[in-house]
Design an enzyme around this catalytic site. Structure first.
Site, PDB file in Angstrom:
ATOM      1  N   ASP A  91       0.840  -1.196   0.000  1.00 47.52           N
ATOM      2  CA  ASP A  91       0.000   0.000   0.000  1.00 47.52           C
ATOM      3  C   ASP A  91       0.876   1.246   0.000  1.00 47.52           C
ATOM      4  O   ASP A  91       2.054   1.211   0.379  1.00 47.52           O
ATOM      5  CB  ASP A  91      -0.967   0.004   1.184  1.00 47.52           C
ATOM      6  N   GLU A 154       0.142  -0.926   5.852  1.00 44.59           N
ATOM      7  CA  GLU A 154       1.210  -0.357   6.672  1.00 44.59           C
ATOM      8  C   GLU A 154       1.114   1.159   6.724  1.00 44.59           C
ATOM      9  O   GLU A 154       1.394   1.773   7.772  1.00 44.59           O
ATOM     10  CB  GLU A 154       2.574  -0.775   6.125  1.00 44.59           C
TER      11      GLU A 154
END
Length: 446
Positions: A91, A154
């Site tokens: 991400d 994250e």
């Protein structure tokens, strides 16, 4: 003995193809914090699954525990050999204003000389690609047992990672976790991260009026919310720029040198603007707390009029020093805001995200093998450094697997501008990190 030259040659042979795969992965706008991109995060996870299956991995799955997906895969060799978990995240952060990028599209990876520009090139899709390069160099048959964990949230602070670890504990238990999400000291100068700050994110809302009122009729007698909020935010730092919130842990004993000129060059600090805070720069950015205002909700200038603003919000990011805890830091910040609000204004403080700081200790054996591996690839001894940013999942791993080793490695450098405009990956260091990780696996098999 490990045949370093042969391993480097095998890695170099696969790098062009892996670079193409990295370019494709960057093209997927997997912004985990924006709900409209949930499908893109899932698509990025599926793309990684596809690459792992092409390596012959038949033990691969996508897991979720109320949040974004994560990929878990296993390359089983011999139960008598160590198990290494290779971690990275797929991400990315939002791009900011695309018009400010010097490339046409932040999600169209663009090469300029030795750098690849695009959102996620360095943080952390290059880490994903590095693990794929190592596994591809070994034709899916690494010299030790390998578990791959590619996380999808994250950049949100890994809010559901603890549940993923608990629900998949047997699948994720390893002797060593290699975290390819840290930073090098400089381009060409490798480093292992040994301390990280935590983070507490909060939104502060100030209300003073039931509705907007004429600034000429009531200005000077009635406080507006934005002025009140600004006065509150100004209490967070003293005149030198040090954090003024009582009770926060301050690990300022660090004395590593970080030249002022480097700070200016790497941050883009404008001429005449002075750094804030006291003590060594390394301590200010690695082991002391920091508070930044990273967002503001109020009336845009284009829509403003001569009225007093009834409510305003600010988003704060508190970086928590190693040795502190996110909960303790949150309570200190909340108590400070509540005790410094002026004029009886109504205050609301909410915590949206938090992650723990951590200290990573390398065993002598791991340090020796890792140093050899990185020295073989970079031609330089890796430095042991702190990181001002937060990788909350490291603390999660430490809690879940306290006997395992952790190695914080890097694919980025200070010029990578992670989270910022024109994020980029220095390709020579990325290639070196791939070679180093491949050699490390061979070292661990000895």
């Amino acid at each position: 003995m490990v045949d370093v030259a042969a391993i480097h040659e095998r890695v170099d042979a696969v790098l062009p193809g892996v670079l193409d795969d990295l370019v494709h992965l960057v093209s997927i706008p997997s912004i985990s914090s924006q709900p409209e991109h949930a499908g893109d995060v899932a698509a990025a996870a599926d793309t990684v699954v596809g690459h792992l299956k092409m390596l012959g991995c038949d033990r691969v799955k996508v897991v979720q525990s109320g949040g974004q997906p994560a990929v878990i895969a296993h390359f089983d060799v011999d139960p008598a050999l160590p198990t290494v978990c290779l971690y990275a995240h797929l991400d990315v952060q939002p791009t900011g204003d695309p018009a400010l990028w010097t490339t046409a599209d932040p999600f169209a990876a663009t090469r300029k000389g030795d750098r690849l520009y695009g959102r996620g090139t360095a943080d952390d899709k290059a880490g994903v690609a590095a693990h794929l390069a190592v596994l591809r160099a070994y034709d899916g048959k690494p010299p030790v047992n390998v578990t791959v964990l590619i996380e999808g949230e994250e950049e949100m602070g890994s809010p559901t990672l603890a549940r993923i670890l608990a629900e998949n504990r047997n699948d994720l238990e390893a002797d060593l976790y290699v975290i390819a999400d840290c930073g090098n000291w400089a381009a060409g100068v490798p480093a292992f991260t040994t301390t990280l700050r935590g983070v507490v994110d909060c939104v502060v809302e100030v209300r003073t009026l039931a509705h907007p009122v004429h600034s000429g009729q009531f200005g000077g007698a009635v406080p507006d919310a934005l002025t009140t909020l600004c006065r509150l935010l100004a209490t967070l730092h003293d005149e030198q720029g040090d954090v003024a919130v009582a009770g926060l842990v301050d690990n300022s004993a660090l004395r590593e040198s970080y030249p002022d000129a480097d700070v200016r060059a790497e941050s883009g600090l404008l001429d005449g603007v002075q750094p804030i805070g006291t003590g060594p720069i390394a301590a200010r950015t690695w082991t002391k707390p920091a508070i930044s205002v990273i967002g503001l909700d109020t009336t845009p200038i284009a829509e403003s009029s001569n009225t007093l603003i009834p409510a305003a919000k600010a988003r704060l990011s508190l970086r928590v020093a190693p040795g502190d805890t996110a909960e303790h830091a949150w309570q200190c910040l909340k108590r400070h805001l509540e005790s410094h609000i002026e004029w009886g204004a109504r205050l609301s403080v909410t915590n949206a995200e938090r992650a723990e700081p951590c200290i990573i200790e390398l065993s002598d054996d791991l340090a020796e093998k890792a140093n050899r591996a990185w020295r073989s690839a970079y031609g330089a001894e890796p430095l042991l450094i702190g990181t001002g940013g937060t990788i909350g999942m490291i603390a999660e791993f430490q809690r879940a697997f306290p006997d395992a080793g952790i190695l914080g490695t890097a694919v980025a450098d200070p010029d990578s501008r992670m989270h910022g405009i024109d994020e980029s990956l220095y390709l020579p260091d990325w290639a070196a990190s791939c070679r180093a990780e491949a050699v490390l696996l061979a070292e661990l098999a000895q």
